[in-house]
Design a protein around this motif. Structure first.
Motif, mmCIF file in Angstrom:
data_model
loop_
_atom_site.group_PDB
_atom_site.id
_atom_site.type_symbol
_atom_site.label_atom_id
_atom_site.label_comp_id
_atom_site.label_asym_id
_atom_site.label_seq_id
_atom_site.Cartn_x
_atom_site.Cartn_y
_atom_site.Cartn_z
ATOM 1 N N ARG A 180 -8.136 -3.681 1.559
ATOM 2 C CA ARG A 180 -7.661 -2.288 1.419
ATOM 3 C C ARG A 180 -6.561 -2.190 0.372
ATOM 4 O O ARG A 180 -6.481 -1.217 -0.362
ATOM 5 N N ARG A 194 0.835 -1.211 0.000
ATOM 6 C CA ARG A 194 0.000 0.000 0.000
ATOM 7 C C ARG A 194 0.863 1.251 0.000
ATOM 8 O O ARG A 194 0.535 2.238 -0.666
ATOM 9 N N THR A 239 -6.707 0.115 -2.850
ATOM 10 C CA THR A 239 -5.641 1.084 -3.129
ATOM 11 C C THR A 239 -5.099 0.882 -4.536
ATOM 12 O O THR A 239 -4.843 1.849 -5.257
ATOM 13 N N ARG A 274 -7.419 2.395 -6.970
ATOM 14 C CA ARG A 274 -7.365 3.858 -6.887
ATOM 15 C C ARG A 274 -6.131 4.420 -7.586
ATOM 16 O O ARG A 274 -6.156 5.501 -8.149
ATOM 17 N N THR A 275 -5.040 3.673 -7.582
ATOM 18 C CA THR A 275 -3.788 4.196 -8.136
ATOM 19 C C THR A 275 -3.481 3.721 -9.553
ATOM 20 O O THR A 275 -2.593 4.268 -10.200
ATOM 21 N N ASP A 289 0.520 4.040 -2.831
ATOM 22 C CA ASP A 289 0.089 5.385 -2.463
ATOM 23 C C ASP A 289 1.122 6.452 -2.788
ATOM 24 O O ASP A 289 0.784 7.534 -3.252
#
Length: 142
Positions: free
Chosen positions: A68, A30, A72, A75-76, A34
């Motif tokens: 999660r 993560r 993630t 999302r990325t 991120d």
């Protein structure tokens, strides 16, 4: 060019080791996603991102308890897809994200975080379509 190639190879090996399963690997994955996915894509270039970074990142789907981490990743992924272009996105990324739209963990049991992967997968597909990185049948899934 030889030095850069060697550096990319060394870094790819290190990245693979950091991302491999271990008790703390979900946190490491993560953090990589991120903080630095677009930087890593710039470093590896289009070919290296497609053939080195993307296969490593795709292993993040394989951690069944890390909902999660999968969220993630969804999302990325648009940042990564900018580096590999439409063809790479359609060939490699679209199947992963479409699969995430039916993430099995999101349908079992209640509790906090239910649906998080599916929600991020839909947002990812939407972003990829808006940026022109997906076309055709991916639009039908939304």
């Amino acid at each position: 060019d030889g030095d850069l190639r060697d550096l990319r190879e060394t870094f790819s090996t290190l990245l693979t080791r950091l991302a491999s399963p271990s008790p703390s690997s979900s946190h490491v994955r993560r953090a990589l996603l991120d903080a630095s996915l677009s930087d890593l894509a710039s470093f590896f270039g289009e070919d290296g991102t497609t053939h080195r970074l993307l296969p490593t990142v795709s292993t993040f789907w394989n951690e069944p308890r890390d909902r999660r981490g999968r969220a993630t990743l969804c999302r990325t992924l648009p940042r990564l897809c900018r580096a590999i272009g439409r063809i790479g996105t359609e060939d490699y990324v679209r199947p992963m994200v479409e699969n995430a739209c039916t993430d099995g963990e999101d349908f079992g049991g209640g509790g906090k975080g239910r649906g998080v992967v599916v929600g991020e997968a839909v947002r990812c597909l939407d972003a990829l379509i808006r940026e022109g990185l997906l076309r055709g049948c991916a639009k039908k899934h939304l």
